[in-house]
Design a protein around this motif. Structure first.
Motif, PDB file in Angstrom:
ATOM      1  N   PRO A 104       0.818  -1.209   0.000  1.00 44.40           N
ATOM      2  CA  PRO A 104       0.000   0.000   0.000  1.00 44.40           C
ATOM      3  C   PRO A 104       0.858   1.268   0.000  1.00 44.40           C
ATOM      4  O   PRO A 104       1.845   1.370   0.726  1.00 44.40           O
ATOM      5  CB  PRO A 104      -0.797  -0.108   1.302  1.00 44.40           C
ATOM      6  N   GLY A 105       0.490   2.223  -0.862  1.00 46.28           N
ATOM      7  CA  GLY A 105       1.201   3.488  -0.927  1.00 46.28           C
ATOM      8  C   GLY A 105       2.366   3.502  -1.890  1.00 46.28           C
ATOM      9  O   GLY A 105       3.006   4.537  -2.076  1.00 46.28           O
ATOM     10  N   TYR A 106       2.658   2.363  -2.520  1.00 49.72           N
ATOM     11  CA  TYR A 106       3.781   2.269  -3.457  1.00 49.72           C
ATOM     12  C   TYR A 106       3.344   1.605  -4.748  1.00 49.72           C
ATOM     13  O   TYR A 106       2.586   0.642  -4.737  1.00 49.72           O
ATOM     14  CB  TYR A 106       4.939   1.461  -2.844  1.00 49.72           C
ATOM     15  N   ARG A 107       3.830   2.122  -5.870  1.00 48.84           N
ATOM     16  CA  ARG A 107       3.606   1.491  -7.169  1.00 48.84           C
ATOM     17  C   ARG A 107       4.897   0.752  -7.526  1.00 48.84           C
ATOM     18  O   ARG A 107       5.959   1.365  -7.681  1.00 48.84           O
ATOM     19  CB  ARG A 107       3.276   2.548  -8.223  1.00 48.84           C
ATOM     20  N   LEU A 108       4.829  -0.558  -7.602  1.00 53.43           N
ATOM     21  CA  LEU A 108       6.015  -1.374  -7.862  1.00 53.43           C
ATOM     22  C   LEU A 108       6.308  -1.381  -9.352  1.00 53.43           C
ATOM     23  O   LEU A 108       5.444  -1.672 -10.174  1.00 53.43           O
ATOM     24  CB  LEU A 108       5.797  -2.790  -7.340  1.00 53.43           C
ATOM     25  N   MET A 109       7.547  -1.030  -9.698  1.00 57.43           N
ATOM     26  CA  MET A 109       7.951  -0.890 -11.091  1.00 57.43           C
ATOM     27  C   MET A 109       8.625  -2.142 -11.635  1.00 57.43           C
ATOM     28  O   MET A 109       8.538  -2.411 -12.818  1.00 57.43           O
ATOM     29  CB  MET A 109       8.896   0.318 -11.245  1.00 57.43           C
ATOM     30  N   GLY A 110       9.321  -2.884 -10.794  1.00 53.67           N
ATOM     31  CA  GLY A 110       9.988  -4.095 -11.255  1.00 53.67           C
ATOM     32  C   GLY A 110      11.112  -4.516 -10.327  1.00 53.67           C
ATOM     33  O   GLY A 110      11.560  -3.754  -9.476  1.00 53.67           O
ATOM     34  N   THR A 111      11.562  -5.740 -10.521  1.00 55.76           N
ATOM     35  CA  THR A 111      12.648  -6.297  -9.719  1.00 55.76           C
ATOM     36  C   THR A 111      13.985  -5.813 -10.264  1.00 55.76           C
ATOM     37  O   THR A 111      14.247  -5.893 -11.457  1.00 55.76           O
ATOM     38  CB  THR A 111      12.601  -7.837  -9.758  1.00 55.76           C
ATOM     39  N   LEU A 112      14.829  -5.315  -9.381  1.00 54.49           N
ATOM     40  CA  LEU A 112      16.172  -4.877  -9.758  1.00 54.49           C
ATOM     41  C   LEU A 112      17.184  -6.009  -9.634  1.00 54.49           C
ATOM     42  O   LEU A 112      18.041  -6.186 -10.497  1.00 54.49           O
ATOM     43  CB  LEU A 112      16.627  -3.709  -8.881  1.00 54.49           C
ATOM     44  N   ARG A 113      17.074  -6.756  -8.541  1.00 47.22           N
ATOM     45  CA  ARG A 113      18.005  -7.858  -8.282  1.00 47.22           C
ATOM     46  C   ARG A 113      17.350  -8.834  -7.318  1.00 47.22           C
ATOM     47  O   ARG A 113      16.639  -8.438  -6.411  1.00 47.22           O
ATOM     48  CB  ARG A 113      19.293  -7.319  -7.674  1.00 47.22           C
ATOM     49  N   ALA A 114      17.617 -10.101  -7.527  1.00 45.38           N
ATOM     50  CA  ALA A 114      17.116 -11.138  -6.625  1.00 45.38           C
ATOM     51  C   ALA A 114      18.211 -12.172  -6.428  1.00 45.38           C
ATOM     52  O   ALA A 114      18.940 -12.500  -7.359  1.00 45.38           O
ATOM     53  CB  ALA A 114      15.871 -11.795  -7.201  1.00 45.38           C
ATOM     54  N   ASN A 115      18.338 -12.645  -5.191  1.00 44.87           N
ATOM     55  CA  ASN A 115      19.248 -13.752  -4.918  1.00 44.87           C
ATOM     56  C   ASN A 115      18.516 -14.730  -4.014  1.00 44.87           C
ATOM     57  O   ASN A 115      17.311 -14.619  -3.836  1.00 44.87           O
ATOM     58  CB  ASN A 115      20.578 -13.253  -4.324  1.00 44.87           C
ATOM     59  N   SER A 166       2.466   8.977  -2.677  1.00 46.52           N
ATOM     60  CA  SER A 166       2.157  10.259  -2.043  1.00 46.52           C
ATOM     61  C   SER A 166       2.917  11.436  -2.644  1.00 46.52           C
ATOM     62  O   SER A 166       2.396  12.543  -2.704  1.00 46.52           O
ATOM     63  CB  SER A 166       2.417  10.190  -0.540  1.00 46.52           C
ATOM     64  N   ASP A 167       4.160  11.192  -3.112  1.00 46.58           N
ATOM     65  CA  ASP A 167       4.955  12.299  -3.645  1.00 46.58           C
ATOM     66  C   ASP A 167       5.746  11.954  -4.910  1.00 46.58           C
ATOM     67  O   ASP A 167       6.499  12.780  -5.412  1.00 46.58           O
ATOM     68  CB  ASP A 167       5.908  12.835  -2.577  1.00 46.58           C
ATOM     69  N   GLY A 168       5.599  10.732  -5.426  1.00 47.84           N
ATOM     70  CA  GLY A 168       6.279  10.355  -6.665  1.00 47.84           C
ATOM     71  C   GLY A 168       7.755  10.054  -6.505  1.00 47.84           C
ATOM     72  O   GLY A 168       8.461   9.909  -7.503  1.00 47.84           O
TER      73      GLY A 168
END
Length: 58
Positions: A5-16, A28-30
């Motif tokens: 909530p409160g965040y728009r997820l853009m994509g995964t940067l890194r995963a391990n 709330s503020d971009g």
């Protein structure tokens, strides 16, 4: 992917094997942020849970 909530997820940067870094935008503020989450296994599926939010450039 997660729904935080409160965040728009853009994509995964890194995963391990233990963590996932996700690029997100705070609604709330971009502000562009990176969310670090641990990877956990639930019912045989790997999912991540929110752990920490850090401002980019801070």
């Amino acid at each position: 992917m997660l729904d935080i909530p409160g965040y728009r997820l853009m994509g995964t940067l890194r995963a391990n094997g233990s963590n996932v870094l996700i690029h997100a935008v705070r609604e709330s503020d971009g502000l562009s942020v990176i969310i670090k989450t641990p990877v956990v296994e639930l019912s045989g599926q790997r999912e991540s849970a929110p752990k920490q939010v850090r401002r980019r450039g801070a």
